[in-house]
Design a protein around this motif. Structure first.
Motif, mmCIF file in Angstrom:
data_model
loop_
_atom_site.group_PDB
_atom_site.id
_atom_site.type_symbol
_atom_site.label_atom_id
_atom_site.label_comp_id
_atom_site.label_asym_id
_atom_site.label_seq_id
_atom_site.Cartn_x
_atom_site.Cartn_y
_atom_site.Cartn_z
ATOM 1 N N ILE A 92 0.834 -1.198 0.000
ATOM 2 C CA ILE A 92 0.000 0.000 0.000
ATOM 3 C C ILE A 92 0.872 1.252 0.000
ATOM 4 C CG2 ILE A 92 -1.643 1.362 1.341
ATOM 5 C CD1 ILE A 92 -2.896 -1.004 -0.093
ATOM 6 N N TYR A 93 1.899 1.270 0.857
ATOM 7 C CA TYR A 93 2.800 2.418 0.882
ATOM 8 C C TYR A 93 3.463 2.622 -0.472
ATOM 9 C CZ TYR A 93 2.734 3.778 5.796
ATOM 10 O OH TYR A 93 2.370 4.291 6.994
ATOM 11 N N GLY A 94 3.862 1.515 -1.108
ATOM 12 C CA GLY A 94 4.566 1.618 -2.378
ATOM 13 C C GLY A 94 3.688 2.036 -3.534
ATOM 14 N N LEU A 95 2.457 1.538 -3.562
ATOM 15 C CA LEU A 95 1.581 1.774 -4.713
ATOM 16 C C LEU A 95 0.739 3.027 -4.579
ATOM 17 C CD1 LEU A 95 0.319 -1.883 -5.324
ATOM 18 C CD2 LEU A 95 2.066 -0.649 -6.598
ATOM 19 N N VAL A 96 0.413 3.427 -3.344
ATOM 20 C CA VAL A 96 -0.499 4.544 -3.139
ATOM 21 C C VAL A 96 0.225 5.791 -2.641
ATOM 22 C CG1 VAL A 96 -2.552 5.342 -1.924
ATOM 23 C CG2 VAL A 96 -2.410 2.974 -2.686
ATOM 24 N N VAL A 97 1.095 5.629 -1.657
ATOM 25 C CA VAL A 97 1.742 6.793 -1.054
ATOM 26 C C VAL A 97 2.936 7.265 -1.882
ATOM 27 C CG1 VAL A 97 2.806 7.713 1.026
ATOM 28 C CG2 VAL A 97 1.006 6.014 1.218
ATOM 29 N N PHE A 98 3.771 6.328 -2.341
ATOM 30 C CA PHE A 98 4.975 6.685 -3.092
ATOM 31 C C PHE A 98 5.065 5.905 -4.399
ATOM 32 C CE2 PHE A 98 6.202 7.145 1.462
ATOM 33 C CZ PHE A 98 6.317 8.521 1.488
ATOM 34 N N PRO A 99 4.154 6.136 -5.345
ATOM 35 C CA PRO A 99 4.137 5.320 -6.561
ATOM 36 C C PRO A 99 5.075 5.841 -7.653
ATOM 37 C CG PRO A 99 2.298 6.823 -6.590
ATOM 38 C CD PRO A 99 3.056 7.107 -5.315
ATOM 39 N N LYS A 100 6.368 5.928 -7.363
ATOM 40 C CA LYS A 100 7.311 6.447 -8.359
ATOM 41 C C LYS A 100 7.468 5.495 -9.536
ATOM 42 C CE LYS A 100 10.147 9.531 -5.533
ATOM 43 N NZ LYS A 100 9.434 9.398 -4.269
ATOM 44 N N ALA A 101 7.644 4.208 -9.237
ATOM 45 C CA ALA A 101 7.774 3.209 -10.299
ATOM 46 C C ALA A 101 6.452 2.447 -10.372
ATOM 47 C CB ALA A 101 8.941 2.260 -10.003
ATOM 48 N N LEU A 102 5.667 2.707 -11.400
ATOM 49 C CA LEU A 102 4.332 2.135 -11.479
ATOM 50 C C LEU A 102 4.390 0.607 -11.468
ATOM 51 C CD1 LEU A 102 2.597 4.449 -14.107
ATOM 52 C CD2 LEU A 102 2.474 4.536 -11.620
ATOM 53 N N GLY A 103 3.553 0.018 -10.608
ATOM 54 C CA GLY A 103 3.507 -1.436 -10.524
ATOM 55 C C GLY A 103 4.630 -2.046 -9.716
ATOM 56 N N HIS A 104 5.444 -1.200 -9.088
ATOM 57 C CA HIS A 104 6.584 -1.683 -8.320
ATOM 58 C C HIS A 104 6.661 -0.965 -6.971
ATOM 59 C CE1 HIS A 104 7.662 -2.877 -12.393
ATOM 60 N NE2 HIS A 104 8.551 -3.717 -11.879
ATOM 61 N N VAL A 105 7.281 -1.613 -5.996
ATOM 62 C CA VAL A 105 7.556 -1.010 -4.689
ATOM 63 C C VAL A 105 9.057 -0.800 -4.614
ATOM 64 C CG1 VAL A 105 7.485 -1.341 -2.197
ATOM 65 C CG2 VAL A 105 5.566 -2.095 -3.611
ATOM 66 N N GLU A 106 9.465 0.446 -4.446
ATOM 67 C CA GLU A 106 10.898 0.733 -4.537
ATOM 68 C C GLU A 106 11.587 0.735 -3.174
ATOM 69 O OE1 GLU A 106 12.417 4.439 -5.633
ATOM 70 O OE2 GLU A 106 10.797 5.617 -4.795
ATOM 71 N N GLU A 107 12.903 0.823 -3.227
ATOM 72 C CA GLU A 107 13.742 0.699 -2.035
ATOM 73 C C GLU A 107 13.433 1.761 -0.985
ATOM 74 O OE1 GLU A 107 18.495 0.270 -0.919
ATOM 75 O OE2 GLU A 107 17.885 0.838 -2.946
ATOM 76 N N ALA A 108 13.167 2.999 -1.417
ATOM 77 C CA ALA A 108 12.896 4.081 -0.462
ATOM 78 C C ALA A 108 11.675 3.792 0.395
ATOM 79 C CB ALA A 108 12.712 5.397 -1.207
ATOM 80 N N VAL A 109 10.688 3.099 -0.176
ATOM 81 C CA VAL A 109 9.485 2.743 0.576
ATOM 82 C C VAL A 109 9.828 1.755 1.680
ATOM 83 C CG1 VAL A 109 7.180 1.752 0.429
ATOM 84 C CG2 VAL A 109 8.043 3.147 -1.437
ATOM 85 N N ALA A 110 10.698 0.793 1.372
ATOM 86 C CA ALA A 110 11.114 -0.179 2.375
ATOM 87 C C ALA A 110 11.873 0.499 3.506
ATOM 88 C CB ALA A 110 11.979 -1.268 1.731
ATOM 89 N N ASN A 111 12.657 1.535 3.179
ATOM 90 C CA ASN A 111 13.380 2.273 4.219
ATOM 91 C C ASN A 111 12.411 2.918 5.197
ATOM 92 O OD1 ASN A 111 15.861 1.681 3.047
ATOM 93 N ND2 ASN A 111 15.908 3.548 1.825
ATOM 94 N N LEU A 112 11.357 3.565 4.661
ATOM 95 C CA LEU A 112 10.348 4.191 5.521
ATOM 96 C C LEU A 112 9.590 3.144 6.318
ATOM 97 C CD1 LEU A 112 8.530 6.520 6.491
ATOM 98 C CD2 LEU A 112 7.207 6.244 4.388
ATOM 99 N N PHE A 113 9.157 2.085 5.654
ATOM 100 C CA PHE A 113 8.364 1.050 6.303
ATOM 101 C C PHE A 113 9.141 0.396 7.449
ATOM 102 C CE2 PHE A 113 6.397 -3.161 6.647
ATOM 103 C CZ PHE A 113 5.062 -2.805 6.695
ATOM 104 N N ASP A 114 10.447 0.258 7.247
ATOM 105 C CA ASP A 114 11.303 -0.363 8.262
ATOM 106 C C ASP A 114 11.371 0.467 9.541
ATOM 107 O OD1 ASP A 114 13.303 -2.466 8.989
ATOM 108 O OD2 ASP A 114 14.669 -0.752 9.034
ATOM 109 N N ARG A 115 11.109 1.775 9.429
ATOM 110 C CA ARG A 115 11.209 2.646 10.598
ATOM 111 C C ARG A 115 9.898 2.846 11.328
ATOM 112 N NH1 ARG A 115 15.395 6.154 10.499
ATOM 113 N NH2 ARG A 115 14.837 6.482 12.681
ATOM 114 N N LEU A 116 8.785 2.419 10.744
ATOM 115 C CA LEU A 116 7.480 2.706 11.347
ATOM 116 C C LEU A 116 7.290 2.035 12.698
ATOM 117 C CD1 LEU A 116 5.063 2.598 8.271
ATOM 118 C CD2 LEU A 116 5.997 4.589 9.448
ATOM 119 N N ASP A 117 7.918 0.857 12.885
ATOM 120 C CA ASP A 117 7.757 0.187 14.179
ATOM 121 C C ASP A 117 8.536 0.893 15.284
ATOM 122 O OD1 ASP A 117 10.283 -0.450 13.360
ATOM 123 O OD2 ASP A 117 10.149 -2.585 13.830
#
Length: 221
Positions: A92-117
């Motif tokens: 959801i974060y990759g496709l809706v919040v930061f959809p830079k590469a359409l149809g893909h979830v990019e590395e920057a999204v994983a960096n943010l997601f990793d910090r949410l906890d």
């Protein structure tokens, strides 16, 4: 600027719209100096083997990504229910919040997601990406807004349209402005050209600098 009214999305507005009120607002997301590789981060999130993760990673322009369809297949088949939820949230974060590469979830999204906890708020990062995308479109005099379009649309409607607004509902635990937007029938008969005319003819009295659901003493001047 709409007429003479300066309308800039604020952290307070985005925090309310995204319902991140319980997250510590003084711990904003920032990329750590030393972070795990994209491969290691995906391994932690998915609990899949290094060989599986390495086979899914693709290069899209200047960033590494993982295709959404690969994550979708993993969501449906993963034996761990908690991991299914984590992978779905990452998507959801990759496709809706930061959809830079359409149809893909990019590395920057994983960096943010990793910090949410760590109980950090993603709102400043999302607001920053909104500004970057809008400025890029403005400089090029064309282009597509590639950030959280639904959030920007809701913010936009909160400030300018003459609609019935009930301010107290935002304080209800079960109330969500985003859910209300989804439930509201769309006016598909308004063409792109008509929207251009509407926006070009907005007057000062047509816009409000403060969203009606914001508490006055929570606004930073």
């Amino acid at each position: 600027m709409f007429w003479k009214v300066d309308l800039v999305p604020t952290i307070e507005e985005y925090t309310t719209l995204l319902r991140c009120l319980r997250i510590q607002v003084d711990k904003a997301y920032g990329r750590a100096a030393y972070v795990l590789t994209f491969l290691k981060k995906l391994m932690n999130i998915t609990r899949m083997s290094e060989q599986w993760v390495a086979a899914q990673i693709k290069q899209k322009e200047d960033s590494k990504c993982i295709p959404w369809k690969n994550l979708r297949d993993l969501i449906l088949a993963h034996p761990n229910v908690r991991k299914r939820v984590d992978i779905f949230a990452l998507s959801i974060y990759g496709l809706v919040v930061f959809p830079k590469a359409l149809g893909h979830v990019e590395e920057a999204v994983a960096n943010l997601f990793d910090r949410l906890d760590k109980r950090v708020t993603p709102v400043p990062a999302i607001l920053d990406e909104t500004f970057r995308s809008l400025n890029a479109c403005r400089r090029a005099a064309e282009g597509r807004f590639i950030e959280y379009a639904q959030l920007l649309l809701l913010w936009f409607h909160s400030h300018y349209w003459k609609v019935e607004k009930v301010s107290y509902r935002v304080f209800s635990k079960n109330y969500s402005l985003l859910k209300e937007l989804v439930a509201t029938p769309r006016q598909d008969d308004i063409t792109k050209e008509k929207w251009m005319v509407i926006l070009q003819n907005l007057q000062e009295e047509d816009v409000e600098w403060r969203a009606p659901w914001m508490i006055l003493n929570e606004i930073i001047y």
